[in-house]
Design an enzyme around this catalytic site. Structure first.
Site, mmCIF file in Angstrom:
data_model
loop_
_atom_site.group_PDB
_atom_site.id
_atom_site.type_symbol
_atom_site.label_atom_id
_atom_site.label_comp_id
_atom_site.label_asym_id
_atom_site.label_seq_id
_atom_site.Cartn_x
_atom_site.Cartn_y
_atom_site.Cartn_z
ATOM 1 N N ASN A 18 0.868 -1.180 0.000
ATOM 2 C CA ASN A 18 0.000 0.000 0.000
ATOM 3 C C ASN A 18 0.904 1.229 0.000
ATOM 4 O O ASN A 18 1.479 1.573 1.025
ATOM 5 C CB ASN A 18 -0.892 -0.026 1.257
ATOM 6 C CG ASN A 18 -1.721 1.239 1.393
ATOM 7 O OD1 ASN A 18 -1.854 2.012 0.440
ATOM 8 N ND2 ASN A 18 -2.285 1.452 2.575
ATOM 9 N N GLU B 274 -6.760 4.503 7.706
ATOM 10 C CA GLU B 274 -6.618 5.953 7.458
ATOM 11 C C GLU B 274 -7.899 6.521 6.844
ATOM 12 O O GLU B 274 -8.252 7.675 7.073
ATOM 13 C CB GLU B 274 -5.380 6.196 6.582
ATOM 14 C CG GLU B 274 -4.103 6.010 7.405
ATOM 15 C CD GLU B 274 -2.905 5.487 6.648
ATOM 16 O OE1 GLU B 274 -2.881 5.541 5.407
ATOM 17 O OE2 GLU B 274 -1.974 4.990 7.330
ATOM 18 N N SER C 155 3.332 -2.280 10.427
ATOM 19 C CA SER C 155 4.782 -2.262 10.659
ATOM 20 C C SER C 155 5.468 -3.577 10.299
ATOM 21 O O SER C 155 6.390 -4.022 10.986
ATOM 22 C CB SER C 155 5.081 -1.850 12.107
ATOM 23 O OG SER C 155 4.579 -0.552 12.341
ATOM 24 N N LYS D 29 0.086 4.257 -0.360
ATOM 25 C CA LYS D 29 -0.579 5.452 0.209
ATOM 26 C C LYS D 29 -0.328 6.673 -0.693
ATOM 27 O O LYS D 29 -0.306 6.525 -1.909
ATOM 28 C CB LYS D 29 -0.099 5.684 1.640
ATOM 29 C CG LYS D 29 -0.169 4.421 2.491
ATOM 30 C CD LYS D 29 0.039 4.687 3.945
ATOM 31 C CE LYS D 29 0.090 3.369 4.701
ATOM 32 N NZ LYS D 29 0.131 3.516 6.136
ATOM 33 N N GLY E 263 2.179 2.147 10.829
ATOM 34 C CA GLY E 263 3.107 3.262 10.681
ATOM 35 C C GLY E 263 3.727 3.700 11.996
ATOM 36 O O GLY E 263 4.331 4.769 12.078
ATOM 37 N N GLU F 94 -5.531 -4.993 10.467
ATOM 38 C CA GLU F 94 -4.522 -3.984 10.729
ATOM 39 C C GLU F 94 -4.874 -3.252 12.022
ATOM 40 O O GLU F 94 -5.684 -2.318 12.007
ATOM 41 C CB GLU F 94 -4.463 -2.989 9.572
ATOM 42 C CG GLU F 94 -4.108 -3.628 8.251
ATOM 43 C CD GLU F 94 -3.531 -2.609 7.279
ATOM 44 O OE1 GLU F 94 -2.406 -2.816 6.849
ATOM 45 O OE2 GLU F 94 -4.198 -1.609 6.989
ATOM 46 N N HIS G 14 -9.576 1.111 4.752
ATOM 47 C CA HIS G 14 -8.269 1.248 5.406
ATOM 48 C C HIS G 14 -8.411 2.150 6.628
ATOM 49 O O HIS G 14 -9.206 3.085 6.628
ATOM 50 C CB HIS G 14 -7.247 1.822 4.416
ATOM 51 C CG HIS G 14 -5.847 1.794 4.973
ATOM 52 N ND1 HIS G 14 -5.366 2.774 5.797
ATOM 53 C CD2 HIS G 14 -4.857 0.870 4.859
ATOM 54 C CE1 HIS G 14 -4.128 2.463 6.156
ATOM 55 N NE2 HIS G 14 -3.794 1.316 5.603
HETATM 56 C C1 PEP Z 1 -0.857 0.067 6.042
HETATM 57 O O1 PEP Z 1 -1.086 1.248 6.048
HETATM 58 O O2 PEP Z 1 -1.598 -0.701 5.410
HETATM 59 C C2 PEP Z 1 0.303 -0.406 6.810
HETATM 60 C C3 PEP Z 1 0.302 -1.636 7.234
HETATM 61 O O3 PEP Z 1 1.320 0.496 7.034
HETATM 62 P P1 PEP Z 1 2.747 0.199 7.726
HETATM 63 O O4 PEP Z 1 3.278 -1.070 7.139
HETATM 64 O O5 PEP Z 1 3.586 1.391 7.385
HETATM 65 O O6 PEP Z 1 2.483 0.063 9.197
#
Ligand code: PEP
Length: 248
Positions: free
Chosen positions: A8, A97, A212, A10, A173, A167, A95
């Site tokens: 992703n 976000e 992460s 973003k 993040g 998630e 998601h």
């Molecule tokens: C995401 O936004 O889907 C995600 C898992 O981000 P990160 O790997 O940066 O935590």
């Protein structure tokens, strides 16, 4: 089922940057194929067309968000026909976000799920609890609500087009990965809820972990029960790091 390794990106990468990385990833996957995994990229909408053109049968591509209408006066939004037109076959829905920065409620997410699947696109539904919800002992309740409201309009015929990404909001993040026991517990809950909705077919729905993920922890996470793939943000932005996870 094939393990899915999904990037992703973003709101990152110009078209030129997206093309450079796609070419590097595709060249590596052609040289040393990874046949037991689906490798998927969600670039920003502006780059979906060029990433899809360069995907060379070794990558699948998709859009990070969609609007549930055919076309019309919805400034800034993207319709399913535009995803097909740009070569994408997947849509990321819900998601964290989108849920938390853009305040997308469950009912809008349900409409997006339904519209995506009705337009012959595969759909990855993201779910996950906030730290406050986890600390309040609401993990099962939150995951159950998000999945049931997202998927209850679907019959078993939709199962091959559905993936779920767990998630935990507190792990996205932040550099903080959920521990193995936390991941196994959450994925087990998700599988239980999917079984209520789809009976035996529920076992065909891939459940990805995201939060992460890095080259150093990808292999261990992929070995856990009910983990059928990874959704990666930060560590998917650089070809070598993403490829290390694809091959983990
Ligand atoms: C995401 O936004 O889907 C995600 C898992 O981000 P990160 O790997 O940066 O935590």
């Amino acid at each position: 089922m094939k393990t899915i390794i999904a990037a992703n990106w973003k709101m990152n990468k110009t078209r030129a940057q997206a093309e450079d990385m796609t070419r590097e990833v595709v060249a590596s996957l052609k040289e040393q194929p990874v046949t037991d995994r689906t490798v998927l990229i969600f670039p920003p909408a502006t780059a979906l067309d060029c990433v899809s053109k360069d995907a060379g049968n070794v990558l699948e591509t998709g859009i990070q968000n969609i609007y549930p209408a055919e076309n019309g006066a919805f400034t800034g939004e993207i319709a399913p026909c535009m995803v097909h037109d740009a070569g994408g076959s997947w849509v990321l829905v819900g998601h964290s976000e989108r849920r938390h920065i853009f305040n997308e409620p469950d009912d809008l997410i349900t409409q997006k799920v339904n519209f995506t699947l009705a337009h012959d696109l595969k759909m990855m539904l993201c779910v996950g609890e906030t730290l406050e919800e986890r600390d309040a002992g609401q993990l099962r309740q939150v995951l159950s609500r998000q999945i049931t409201s997202g998927l209850s309009g679907q019959g078993n015929a939709a199962v091959p087009s559905i993936a779920v990404a767990y998630e935990p909001v507190w792990a996205i993040g932040t550099g903080r990965t959920a521990g193995p026991a936390e991941i196994v517990e959450a994925h087990g809950i998700i599988r239980d809820v999917l079984r209520i909705l789809f009976n035996k077919d529920a076992d065909e729905v891939p459940i990805l972990y995201g939060g992460s993920v890095k080259p150093g922890n990808a292999h261990e996470i992929l070995s856990l029960d009910n983990v059928n793939g990874l959704l990666i943000g930060g560590a998917s932005l650089e070809a070598q790091s993403f490829l290390a996870i694809v091959r983990a």
